[in-house]
Design an enzyme around this catalytic site. Structure first.
Site, PDB file in Angstrom:
ATOM      1  N   THR A 368       6.468  -1.645  -5.355  1.00 29.20           N
ATOM      2  CA  THR A 368       5.115  -1.768  -5.872  1.00 29.20           C
ATOM      3  C   THR A 368       4.926  -3.198  -6.329  1.00 29.20           C
ATOM      4  O   THR A 368       5.876  -3.858  -6.737  1.00 29.20           O
ATOM      5  CB  THR A 368       4.907  -0.811  -7.061  1.00 29.20           C
ATOM      6  OG1 THR A 368       5.225   0.504  -6.653  1.00 29.20           O
ATOM      7  CG2 THR A 368       3.492  -0.866  -7.591  1.00 29.20           C
ATOM      8  N   THR A 386       1.411  -0.222  -3.276  1.00 28.48           N
ATOM      9  CA  THR A 386       2.816   0.162  -3.198  1.00 28.48           C
ATOM     10  C   THR A 386       3.201   0.721  -1.836  1.00 28.48           C
ATOM     11  O   THR A 386       2.353   1.187  -1.068  1.00 28.48           O
ATOM     12  CB  THR A 386       3.125   1.228  -4.270  1.00 28.48           C
ATOM     13  OG1 THR A 386       4.521   1.535  -4.249  1.00 28.48           O
ATOM     14  CG2 THR A 386       2.331   2.502  -4.044  1.00 28.48           C
ATOM     15  N   ASP A 410       6.594  10.975  -3.964  1.00 30.02           N
ATOM     16  CA  ASP A 410       5.961  10.973  -5.287  1.00 30.02           C
ATOM     17  C   ASP A 410       5.368  12.331  -5.648  1.00 30.02           C
ATOM     18  O   ASP A 410       4.914  12.532  -6.777  1.00 30.02           O
ATOM     19  CB  ASP A 410       4.863   9.904  -5.359  1.00 30.02           C
ATOM     20  CG  ASP A 410       5.277   8.726  -6.224  1.00 30.02           C
ATOM     21  OD1 ASP A 410       6.381   8.758  -6.793  1.00 30.02           O
ATOM     22  OD2 ASP A 410       4.494   7.760  -6.337  1.00 30.02           O
ATOM     23  N   SER A 439       0.269   9.129  -8.989  1.00 27.71           N
ATOM     24  CA  SER A 439       0.787   7.769  -9.092  1.00 27.71           C
ATOM     25  C   SER A 439       0.867   7.359 -10.551  1.00 27.71           C
ATOM     26  O   SER A 439       0.173   7.915 -11.410  1.00 27.71           O
ATOM     27  CB  SER A 439      -0.146   6.798  -8.353  1.00 27.71           C
ATOM     28  OG  SER A 439       0.237   5.457  -8.582  1.00 27.71           O
ATOM     29  N   SER A 440       1.719   6.372 -10.836  1.00 26.75           N
ATOM     30  CA  SER A 440       1.762   5.760 -12.163  1.00 26.75           C
ATOM     31  C   SER A 440       1.107   4.385 -12.169  1.00 26.75           C
ATOM     32  O   SER A 440       1.114   3.711 -13.198  1.00 26.75           O
ATOM     33  CB  SER A 440       3.220   5.627 -12.629  1.00 26.75           C
ATOM     34  OG  SER A 440       3.819   6.880 -12.808  1.00 26.75           O
ATOM     35  N   GLY A 460       7.145  -0.559 -11.060  1.00 27.49           N
ATOM     36  CA  GLY A 460       8.190   0.033 -11.885  1.00 27.49           C
ATOM     37  C   GLY A 460       8.188   1.540 -11.979  1.00 27.49           C
ATOM     38  O   GLY A 460       8.718   2.093 -12.949  1.00 27.49           O
ATOM     39  N   GLY A 461       7.564   2.270 -11.030  1.00 28.10           N
ATOM     40  CA  GLY A 461       7.603   3.729 -11.082  1.00 28.10           C
ATOM     41  C   GLY A 461       6.972   4.259 -12.362  1.00 28.10           C
ATOM     42  O   GLY A 461       5.917   3.809 -12.794  1.00 28.10           O
TER      43      GLY A 461
END
Length: 557
Positions: A368, A386, A410, A439-440, A460-461
């Protein structure tokens, strides 16, 4: 969307690199600013601004350029979220998250036989239609003008940077990189390792970009590139079809917003959990006098970690694709935040099991990248996109030159199975045909009195939301200069595992001990790069902060 492995390589491979590089100095400009991980892409963005383009033109050009110069995360075959704040108008979000193919079902990953590095792990790409939608509604220059810089980089070649040489070297040596086309495209001609200063050319990617430049964004979904993607899926035993590709649509959505101590904070709506997460956490933390307590006091950091824990439990409970899942409206209300704040025990950490006891317990990737852009008129863009893992699925579409995402990972993998190690199995984010995976990604725009004051975001997830939160708090609550705010150590807690990860583990030992005494399990951690822009409240100048955690550039004029 986890932390890039190139960072870990840099830390272990460079002598004396036990700590992150020394802090950078913010770049100042008055007419426009671009901050991103790729210096060549930043140059492209500034050139577009100088040509008379606006921030959206520059953002589209940067995104496409990074598909060439930062293949770890820059992409045509992925998806993301673009926050746009036009002067005098309400901010908006162009959402171009990938979707599940029609043949995908809730148990796709349940038995563990589908590899994250396979064709079945790819969602339908959203980036090209997302960038096309943003440009059509908010751009200024002709479409071809903003795409051609990426074409030229791919066809004529570009200089390999330090960061790219590490990144591409790592993935080419990885045992998970087995796709022959990936190696054909990215192996160094003549053999050996890519070195800083080498020239890399990507002719197949250049041809694909040229088709997009000349025929428009839809060409990627209905023309020759779509044919090649469908053929790649068939050859690789994937489940995505040409019909899936043609039907993909990016969407314009209303951002999630809250007011924090007089500042209006905007983040992306579901299917991102970022906007809900950061607004929920700011609403909770507004109940405490963090500034009086001090940035590095035990009380402040205990409250931040406990707030993160509660927010991520709500993320697991409720958040998913809003076209499939009803998102409770109370999550971003001040009243709900006040109730959550009241559950925080000031003298002890709350065990994660007690935060969401109704969720039964059984015994996200790093590819990402975020960039920020602002132009002389104050049009602000905060974009995160990402491929999921570094270099996504490690599959290059034959003849097209771009890398496919592995975004299907995800989704919650096993229905009903949520574990203390962090695997989530709640219904809101299970696989379904046509569904967007949660998603984050958290591209953030902060405004005061209708004018932008801060643009930030991060890879960074699941750490992404907390990285953005820390940068926003550092600027708005603790009045840090933007470079200091970006470089400061950050906390991360994601509900499960019940561990607070802290970048300042070795530099703030007393704080670590104080939180340990409160019952927190604290471990070292590292989070993604938050390439940010601050608008100076006095002079109106743009201050660009490239994060010291990774290669990057802040360039303006």
């Amino acid at each position: 969307m986890r932390l890039a492995p190139v960072l870990l390589l840099l830390l272990v491979a460079i002598p004396g690199a036990a700590q992150p590089p020394a802090p950078r100095v913010a770049t100042e400009a008055t007419n426009g600013m671009v901050v991103c991980v790729s210096p060549p892409a930043a140059d492209v963005g500034v050139a577009i601004l100088k040509k008379g383009g606006n921030a959206v033109d520059a953002a589209v050009a940067v995104a496409l350029a990074m598909a060439v110069t930062w293949p770890e995360a820059g992409n045509l075959g992925g998806g993301g979220f673009m926050m746009i704040a036009p002067p005098g108008q309400a901010p908006t979000c162009v959402e171009y998250r990938e979707t599940a193919p029609a043949a995908a079902g809730p148990k796709l990953f349940a038995d563990g036989t589908v590899s994250a590095f396979s064709h079945k792990a790819s969602g339908v790409p959203g980036t090209v239609r997302g960038l096309g939608l943003a440009h059509k509604k908010y751009g200024k220059l002709p479409w071809k003008d903003v795409v051609m810089p990426a074409v030229e980089l791919a066809e004529k070649g570009f200089t390999v940077t330090d960061g790219l040489s590490w990144s591409i070297g790592w993935v080419l040596a990885s045992p998970t990189t087995t796709n022959a086309e990936f190696h054909r495209v990215y192996d160094k001609p003549g053999g050996g390792y890519w070195r800083p200063g080498d020239t890399m050319k990507l002719p197949d990617l250049g041809r694909t970009l040229r088709l997009i430049a000349e025929k428009g964004a839809d060409e990627f979904y209905t023309g020759d590139p779509a044919d090649k993607l469908a053929a790649e899926m068939k050859a690789g035993n994937g489940i995505m079809t040409k019909d899936d590709i043609a039907k993909y649509q990016a969407k314009e959505r209303t951002p999630v917003t809250t007011n924090y101590r007089g500042y209006d904070v905007y983040g992306p709506p579901p299917p991102s959990s970022g906007g809900v997460g950061i607004c929920l956490m700011l609403n909770v933390l507004e109940n405490f006098d963090l500034k009086k307590q001090g940035r590095w006091s035990a009380a402040t950091n205990h409250q931040i970690v406990e707030t993160m824990k509660r927010s991520y439990a709500d993320r697991a409970r409720h958040l998913g694709d809003p076209d499939f899942t009803t998102i409770p409206p109370h999550l971003t209300t001040k009243a709900y935040a006040k109730k959550l704040a009241a559950t925080i025990d000031m003298k002890a950490a709350t065990p994660s099991e007690k935060v969401a006891p109704e969720i039964p317990l059984a015994g996200e990737g790093d590819s990402t990248t975020h960039f920020s852009v602002i132009d002389k008129d104050g049009l602000a863009v905060s974009n995160t996109y990402t491929l999921e893992h570094s270099f996504g699925s490690r599959v290059v579409v034959k003849g097209s030159g771009y890398i496919l995402n592995n975004e299907m990972t995800d989704f919650n993998p096993v229905p009903g199975v949520t574990t203390k190690s962090g695997q989530i199995g709640t219904p809101a984010n299970l696989v379904a045909p046509g569904k967007r995976m949660l998603s984050s990604q958290t591209p953030v725009i902060v405004r005061k009195d209708g004018k932008p004051v801060l643009l930030t975001g991060s890879p960074g997830g699941r750490t992404i939301i907390n990285t953005s939160l820390c940068v926003v708090l550092n600027v708005l609550e603790f009045d840090m200069p933007v470079q200091e705010a970006v470089d400061a150590p950050r906390w991360h807690h994601q509900w499960f595992p019940d561990v607070a990860r802290f970048e300042g583990f070795s530099t703030h030992p007393a704080l670590v001990q104080e939180l340990t005494n409160l019952g927190h399990r604290v471990s070292p951690g590292r989070q993604g790069d938050a390439h940010s822009i601050r608008v100076d409240p006095v002079t109106g100048r743009f201050l660009g902060a490239a994060d010291r955690r990774i290669e990057g550039a802040a360039k303006g004029y």
